[in-house]
Design a protein around this motif. Structure first.
Motif, PDB file in Angstrom:
ATOM      1  N   ARG A  13       0.864  -1.170  -0.142  1.00  0.00           N
ATOM      2  CA  ARG A  13      -0.155  -0.148  -0.073  1.00  0.00           C
ATOM      3  C   ARG A  13       0.772   1.165  -0.123  1.00  0.00           C
ATOM      4  NH1 ARG A  13      -3.558  -2.899  -1.521  1.00  0.00           N
ATOM      5  NH2 ARG A  13      -4.907  -3.961  -0.096  1.00  0.00           N
ATOM      6  N   ARG A  14       0.646   2.031  -1.014  1.00  0.00           N
ATOM      7  CA  ARG A  14       1.592   3.329  -0.971  1.00  0.00           C
ATOM      8  C   ARG A  14       0.999   4.501  -0.572  1.00  0.00           C
ATOM      9  NH1 ARG A  14       2.100   4.507  -6.957  1.00  0.00           N
ATOM     10  NH2 ARG A  14       3.123   6.176  -6.250  1.00  0.00           N
ATOM     11  N   TYR A  15      -0.477   4.271  -0.389  1.00  0.00           N
ATOM     12  CA  TYR A  15      -1.120   5.598   0.030  1.00  0.00           C
ATOM     13  C   TYR A  15      -1.609   5.453   1.699  1.00  0.00           C
ATOM     14  CZ  TYR A  15      -1.190   6.304  -4.870  1.00  0.00           C
ATOM     15  OH  TYR A  15      -0.649   6.566  -6.114  1.00  0.00           O
ATOM     16  N   GLY A  16      -0.489   5.747   2.451  1.00  0.00           N
ATOM     17  CA  GLY A  16      -0.746   5.764   3.964  1.00  0.00           C
ATOM     18  C   GLY A  16       0.402   5.383   4.522  1.00  0.00           C
ATOM     19  N   ALA A  17       0.770   6.005   5.796  1.00  0.00           N
ATOM     20  CA  ALA A  17       1.584   5.427   6.714  1.00  0.00           C
ATOM     21  C   ALA A  17       0.831   4.653   7.823  1.00  0.00           C
ATOM     22  CB  ALA A  17       2.483   6.804   7.287  1.00  0.00           C
ATOM     23  N   LEU A  18       1.353   3.543   8.330  1.00  0.00           N
ATOM     24  CA  LEU A  18       0.674   2.655   9.170  1.00  0.00           C
ATOM     25  C   LEU A  18       1.582   2.714  10.446  1.00  0.00           C
ATOM     26  CD1 LEU A  18      -1.650   0.939   9.798  1.00  0.00           C
ATOM     27  CD2 LEU A  18      -0.355  -0.829   9.133  1.00  0.00           C
ATOM     28  N   THR A  19       1.171   3.190  11.692  1.00  0.00           N
ATOM     29  CA  THR A  19       1.758   2.971  13.009  1.00  0.00           C
ATOM     30  C   THR A  19       0.724   2.352  13.800  1.00  0.00           C
ATOM     31  OG1 THR A  19       0.777   5.206  13.544  1.00  0.00           O
ATOM     32  CG2 THR A  19       3.017   5.199  12.890  1.00  0.00           C
ATOM     33  N   LEU A  20       1.066   1.646  14.742  1.00  0.00           N
ATOM     34  CA  LEU A  20       0.550   1.068  15.808  1.00  0.00           C
ATOM     35  C   LEU A  20       0.669   1.664  17.178  1.00  0.00           C
ATOM     36  CD1 LEU A  20       1.752  -2.596  14.938  1.00  0.00           C
ATOM     37  CD2 LEU A  20      -0.287  -1.494  14.354  1.00  0.00           C
ATOM     38  N   ASP A  21      -0.524   1.700  17.980  1.00  0.00           N
ATOM     39  CA  ASP A  21      -0.378   2.100  19.368  1.00  0.00           C
ATOM     40  C   ASP A  21      -0.044   1.134  20.296  1.00  0.00           C
ATOM     41  OD1 ASP A  21      -2.807   0.929  19.861  1.00  0.00           O
ATOM     42  OD2 ASP A  21      -4.212   2.657  20.076  1.00  0.00           O
ATOM     43  N   ALA A  22      -0.061   1.583  21.404  1.00  0.00           N
ATOM     44  CA  ALA A  22       0.456   0.636  22.462  1.00  0.00           C
ATOM     45  C   ALA A  22      -0.386  -0.902  22.555  1.00  0.00           C
ATOM     46  CB  ALA A  22       0.489   1.160  23.892  1.00  0.00           C
TER      47      ALA A  22
ATOM     48  N   THR B 212      -2.135   7.306   8.239  1.00  0.00           N
ATOM     49  CA  THR B 212      -2.073   8.602   8.072  1.00  0.00           C
ATOM     50  C   THR B 212      -1.590   8.734   6.434  1.00  0.00           C
ATOM     51  OG1 THR B 212      -0.077   9.028   8.993  1.00  0.00           O
ATOM     52  CG2 THR B 212      -1.803   9.365  10.543  1.00  0.00           C
ATOM     53  N   TRP B 213      -1.809   9.882   6.053  1.00  0.00           N
ATOM     54  CA  TRP B 213      -1.407  10.255   4.663  1.00  0.00           C
ATOM     55  C   TRP B 213      -1.215  11.847   4.826  1.00  0.00           C
ATOM     56  CZ3 TRP B 213      -3.539  10.000  -0.869  1.00  0.00           C
ATOM     57  CH2 TRP B 213      -2.614  10.152  -1.666  1.00  0.00           C
ATOM     58  N   ASP B 214       0.008  12.392   4.717  1.00  0.00           N
ATOM     59  CA  ASP B 214       0.061  13.818   4.494  1.00  0.00           C
ATOM     60  C   ASP B 214       0.011  14.385   3.039  1.00  0.00           C
ATOM     61  OD1 ASP B 214       0.834  14.615   7.340  1.00  0.00           O
ATOM     62  OD2 ASP B 214       2.054  13.064   7.017  1.00  0.00           O
ATOM     63  N   VAL B 215      -0.709  15.425   3.158  1.00  0.00           N
ATOM     64  CA  VAL B 215      -0.988  16.238   1.759  1.00  0.00           C
ATOM     65  C   VAL B 215      -0.154  17.564   1.744  1.00  0.00           C
ATOM     66  CG1 VAL B 215      -2.264  16.569  -0.392  1.00  0.00           C
ATOM     67  CG2 VAL B 215      -2.760  14.458   0.992  1.00  0.00           C
ATOM     68  N   TRP B 216       0.629  17.703   1.021  1.00  0.00           N
ATOM     69  CA  TRP B 216       1.202  19.433   0.969  1.00  0.00           C
ATOM     70  C   TRP B 216       0.210  20.131   0.113  1.00  0.00           C
ATOM     71  CZ3 TRP B 216       3.382  22.546   3.831  1.00  0.00           C
ATOM     72  CH2 TRP B 216       3.821  23.689   3.204  1.00  0.00           C
ATOM     73  N   MET B 217      -0.307  21.056   0.426  1.00  0.00           N
ATOM     74  CA  MET B 217      -1.317  21.679  -0.544  1.00  0.00           C
ATOM     75  C   MET B 217      -0.716  23.259  -1.094  1.00  0.00           C
ATOM     76  SD  MET B 217      -4.970  20.508   0.662  1.00  0.00           S
ATOM     77  CE  MET B 217      -5.561  20.600  -0.927  1.00  0.00           C
ATOM     78  N   GLY B 218       0.136  23.730  -0.244  1.00  0.00           N
ATOM     79  CA  GLY B 218       0.515  25.110  -0.665  1.00  0.00           C
ATOM     80  C   GLY B 218      -0.408  25.972  -0.919  1.00  0.00           C
ATOM     81  N   ALA B 219      -0.507  26.931  -2.027  1.00  0.00           N
ATOM     82  CA  ALA B 219      -1.492  27.345  -2.292  1.00  0.00           C
ATOM     83  C   ALA B 219      -2.792  26.925  -3.008  1.00  0.00           C
ATOM     84  CB  ALA B 219      -0.787  28.741  -3.292  1.00  0.00           C
ATOM     85  N   GLY B 220      -2.369  25.570  -3.177  1.00  0.00           N
ATOM     86  CA  GLY B 220      -3.593  24.869  -3.871  1.00  0.00           C
ATOM     87  C   GLY B 220      -3.155  23.710  -4.738  1.00  0.00           C
TER      88      GLY B 220
ATOM     89  N   ALA C 219      -8.132  11.462  -1.811  1.00  0.00           N
ATOM     90  CA  ALA C 219      -9.211  10.712  -0.813  1.00  0.00           C
ATOM     91  C   ALA C 219      -9.531   9.282  -1.125  1.00  0.00           C
ATOM     92  CB  ALA C 219     -10.553  11.923  -0.802  1.00  0.00           C
ATOM     93  N   ALA C 220      -9.805   9.116  -2.571  1.00  0.00           N
ATOM     94  CA  ALA C 220     -10.276   8.047  -2.984  1.00  0.00           C
ATOM     95  C   ALA C 220      -9.104   6.674  -2.659  1.00  0.00           C
ATOM     96  CB  ALA C 220     -10.418   8.072  -4.540  1.00  0.00           C
ATOM     97  N   GLN C 221      -7.675   7.172  -3.008  1.00  0.00           N
ATOM     98  CA  GLN C 221      -6.894   6.254  -2.705  1.00  0.00           C
ATOM     99  C   GLN C 221      -6.615   6.054  -1.238  1.00  0.00           C
ATOM    100  OE1 GLN C 221      -5.158   4.485  -4.806  1.00  0.00           O
ATOM    101  NE2 GLN C 221      -6.002   5.362  -6.435  1.00  0.00           N
ATOM    102  N   PHE C 222      -6.697   6.757  -0.194  1.00  0.00           N
ATOM    103  CA  PHE C 222      -6.716   6.501   1.213  1.00  0.00           C
ATOM    104  C   PHE C 222      -8.183   5.929   1.490  1.00  0.00           C
ATOM    105  CE2 PHE C 222      -7.544   7.917   5.714  1.00  0.00           C
ATOM    106  CZ  PHE C 222      -6.155   7.471   6.055  1.00  0.00           C
ATOM    107  N   ALA C 223      -8.976   6.015   1.138  1.00  0.00           N
ATOM    108  CA  ALA C 223     -10.488   5.239   1.243  1.00  0.00           C
ATOM    109  C   ALA C 223     -10.027   3.901   0.883  1.00  0.00           C
ATOM    110  CB  ALA C 223     -11.498   5.774   0.426  1.00  0.00           C
ATOM    111  N   ALA C 224      -9.295   3.681  -0.112  1.00  0.00           N
ATOM    112  CA  ALA C 224      -9.184   2.182  -0.786  1.00  0.00           C
ATOM    113  C   ALA C 224      -8.117   1.584   0.231  1.00  0.00           C
ATOM    114  CB  ALA C 224      -8.597   2.311  -2.112  1.00  0.00           C
ATOM    115  N   THR C 225      -7.309   2.355   0.979  1.00  0.00           N
ATOM    116  CA  THR C 225      -6.321   1.873   2.055  1.00  0.00           C
ATOM    117  C   THR C 225      -7.262   1.423   3.107  1.00  0.00           C
ATOM    118  OG1 THR C 225      -4.468   3.191   1.230  1.00  0.00           O
ATOM    119  CG2 THR C 225      -4.478   2.483   3.410  1.00  0.00           C
TER     120      THR C 225
END
Length: 163
Positions: free
Chosen positions: A110-119, A126-134, A144-150
């Motif tokens: 899966r490319r779209y999302g980082a996966l961490t585990l809590d205790a 999570t998946w960060d998107v830099w948007m700048g001015a747009g 959003a669709a790729q994140f939803a698929a993840t």
């Protein structure tokens, strides 16, 4: 020289006759409602609110999975002018939770999302998107669709009976 002028004149006429290329419809973290509108237009549930620090927050439901769109790089005083967003979703895995090896196997495909585990071994995607001015609206909607698929893939792995 005459041929060159004719060629340049022909190119200029062609350029003027061509329909103008439309500027892309941009969405930005500067305008959170535009992100809500883009998400809703694709069939997702999105509601704008504020987080505990006063920054914008969008509560989401992406293809049946709950999550949030967090805003970052905002002006500290006004909580406006944000420049990036983060899709985020947390799952409540059945005990004993997800193992680190399971998490590594999941993110390997899966490319779209980082996966961490809590205790407790509950995964947080999570998946960060830099948007700048747009960014183009369609690009944000595809993110959003790729994140939803993840989320759907992880949900299917964690809750196979719910498929």
């Amino acid at each position: 020289m005459g041929m060159r002028i004719q060629t340049l004149a022909a190119l200029a006429a062609l350029t003027l006759a061509s329909p103008a290329v439309a500027a892309p419809d941009l969405v930005s973290a500067h305008k959170p409602q535009g992100l809500v509108d883009a998400l809703v237009a694709k069939g997702y549930v999105a509601a704008l609110s504020r987080d505990d620090t006063g920054d914008p927050l969008i509560n989401l439901e992406l293809s049946g999975w709950k999550g949030a769109l967090l805003f970052y790089d905002c002006d500290a005083a006004s909580h406006d002018g944000c420049r990036s967003v983060q899709f985020r979703a947390k799952f409540d895995a059945d005990a004993p939770g997800m193992s680190a090896a399971d998490a590594l196997r999941f993110v390997a495909t899966r490319r779209y999302g980082a996966l961490t585990l809590d205790a407790k071994g509950d995964p947080v995607v999570t998946w960060d998107v830099w948007m700048g001015a747009g960014v183009p609206r369609a690009v944000f909607q595809e993110a959003a669709a790729q994140f939803a698929a993840t989320l759907a893939a992880l949900g299917g792995q964690l809750y196979p009976a719910a498929r």
